[in-house]
Design a protein around this motif. Sequence first.
Motif, PDB file in Angstrom:
ATOM      1  N   GLU A 153     -49.901  35.152  15.920  1.00  0.00           N
ATOM      2  CA  GLU A 153     -49.377  35.575  17.227  1.00  0.00           C
ATOM      3  C   GLU A 153     -48.398  34.542  17.776  1.00  0.00           C
ATOM      4  OE1 GLU A 153     -53.422  37.982  18.465  1.00  0.00           O
ATOM      5  OE2 GLU A 153     -52.954  36.116  19.534  1.00  0.00           O
ATOM      6  N   PHE A 154     -48.802  33.271  17.641  1.00  0.00           N
ATOM      7  CA  PHE A 154     -47.935  32.206  18.158  1.00  0.00           C
ATOM      8  C   PHE A 154     -46.595  32.192  17.418  1.00  0.00           C
ATOM      9  CE2 PHE A 154     -46.194  27.992  17.512  1.00  0.00           C
ATOM     10  CZ  PHE A 154     -45.859  27.666  18.811  1.00  0.00           C
ATOM     11  N   LEU A 155     -46.647  32.241  16.081  1.00  0.00           N
ATOM     12  CA  LEU A 155     -45.406  32.121  15.305  1.00  0.00           C
ATOM     13  C   LEU A 155     -44.493  33.326  15.496  1.00  0.00           C
ATOM     14  CD1 LEU A 155     -46.567  30.472  11.936  1.00  0.00           C
ATOM     15  CD2 LEU A 155     -45.290  29.412  13.804  1.00  0.00           C
ATOM     16  N   GLU A 156     -45.072  34.511  15.594  1.00  0.00           N
ATOM     17  CA  GLU A 156     -44.223  35.699  15.800  1.00  0.00           C
ATOM     18  C   GLU A 156     -43.411  35.556  17.084  1.00  0.00           C
ATOM     19  OE1 GLU A 156     -46.821  39.078  13.409  1.00  0.00           O
ATOM     20  OE2 GLU A 156     -46.917  39.042  15.599  1.00  0.00           O
ATOM     21  N   GLU A 157     -44.094  35.172  18.134  1.00  0.00           N
ATOM     22  CA  GLU A 157     -43.436  35.016  19.437  1.00  0.00           C
ATOM     23  C   GLU A 157     -42.414  33.879  19.402  1.00  0.00           C
ATOM     24  OE1 GLU A 157     -43.431  36.748  21.988  1.00  0.00           O
ATOM     25  OE2 GLU A 157     -42.907  35.455  23.701  1.00  0.00           O
ATOM     26  N   HIS A 158     -42.824  32.755  18.809  1.00  0.00           N
ATOM     27  CA  HIS A 158     -41.932  31.597  18.770  1.00  0.00           C
ATOM     28  C   HIS A 158     -40.673  31.901  17.951  1.00  0.00           C
ATOM     29  CE1 HIS A 158     -40.493  27.520  18.697  1.00  0.00           C
ATOM     30  NE2 HIS A 158     -40.338  27.643  17.385  1.00  0.00           N
ATOM     31  N   GLN A 159     -40.857  32.511  16.801  1.00  0.00           N
ATOM     32  CA  GLN A 159     -39.700  32.743  15.917  1.00  0.00           C
ATOM     33  C   GLN A 159     -38.732  33.749  16.542  1.00  0.00           C
ATOM     34  OE1 GLN A 159     -41.089  33.386  11.860  1.00  0.00           O
ATOM     35  NE2 GLN A 159     -41.959  31.327  11.772  1.00  0.00           N
ATOM     36  N   ARG A 160     -39.250  34.692  17.296  1.00  0.00           N
ATOM     37  CA  ARG A 160     -38.376  35.643  18.001  1.00  0.00           C
ATOM     38  C   ARG A 160     -37.496  34.890  19.001  1.00  0.00           C
ATOM     39  NH1 ARG A 160     -38.232  37.706  22.521  1.00  0.00           N
ATOM     40  NH2 ARG A 160     -40.233  36.931  23.260  1.00  0.00           N
TER      41      ARG A 160
END
Length: 371
Positions: free
Chosen positions: A346-353
Amino acid sequence: MENFRLDPWGHIYIEEYEKLFKYFGLSPTKDLLKRIESIGGKSRLYSRGIVFAHRDLDKFLDVIERGGKAALVTGFMPSGPFHFGHKMVADQIIYFQKMGARAFIAMADAEAYAVRRIPRKKILENAKIYVANLIALGVRPERATFYMQTNYEPAYYRLMQMASSKVTISELKAIYGDVEPGKIIAVFTQVADILHPMLDEFGRYEAVVVPVGPDQDPHIRLTRDIAERLRSDVPGLSKPASTYHKLMRGLDGGEKMSSSRPESYISLNEPIETAISKLMNAYTGGRATAEEQRRLGGIPEKCMVYELYLYHLADDDMLREIYEKCKGGKILCGEDKKIAAKLLREFLEEHQRKFNEIYKVVEDYISLPRY
Ligand code: SF4
């Protein structure tokens, strides 16, 4: 004191943080916790002892409390991927910005070239990636100055030159051991990084704080001495304050996350499936068999999955629950890793976006040299 020299270019793991209080005169941040939180709000950095020591942070807080001009200085060596160890520094920048400080953030490209021998093209590309990550994590660009060490203002270089005349080669050897010309220049570049916000040309900040890992303390001590020695020639200089954070260990159980061991870190920019697979293979504090773990409980203090929860992924309630379940043998590592993997995804999806959006315009925030 023998055999206890901190090496800013080495890869030591500070096993006994307590020694730092004794040998180098650092003070524990826990004594200032209430005051820190009354200004900046609650933060896991301080309440969990991630930032565990300081020098003169109380004086820095005095300036903040009376509405004076305060700055934070930090630097990133853009020599490899931006990982969770870097995120911990980003969290500190964000926290000091919240307190009201302006952030001066160096891309230590001179040091990456001189000490790590990274090709220039790679360094410049990494610098853009670092700046975009910092902003995506929440560093506010309107309250920050991002700069390359080789592409900044004349007063910064003047300060570096003047600082170099205030130290002898034997002093440098006593602090750093063997020194080569490139390293010596890197040392004075860092001195200018730390002190320059106090100059008129950069806003004359009255207090500066530098968040570092304990391995960087030699730079801090030297810079404080130089600030004293330069004071009569350079108006406005004073000794910088510093804070010290624990260093995240490698996911593989190694002493420190290292760019040279990809399995030791999770980059914030790597494919999510690769990140999850590193987490699933991380070193834990689990027992040899499920039966033993149920009977004896796990050892979260040794566990890298727990360290990720502690530094980044879990709020206080969740952290306590995981700790108790682990200790009490109520959860097995495989099951727990799946919980951590969900949070990580969840963290990486949001961050990478966010990162992808900011990266498109990142050169609006940092001025890169031609080579
Ligand atoms: S149960 Fe979780 S916290 Fe405990 S050792 Fe295993 S992975 Fe680490």
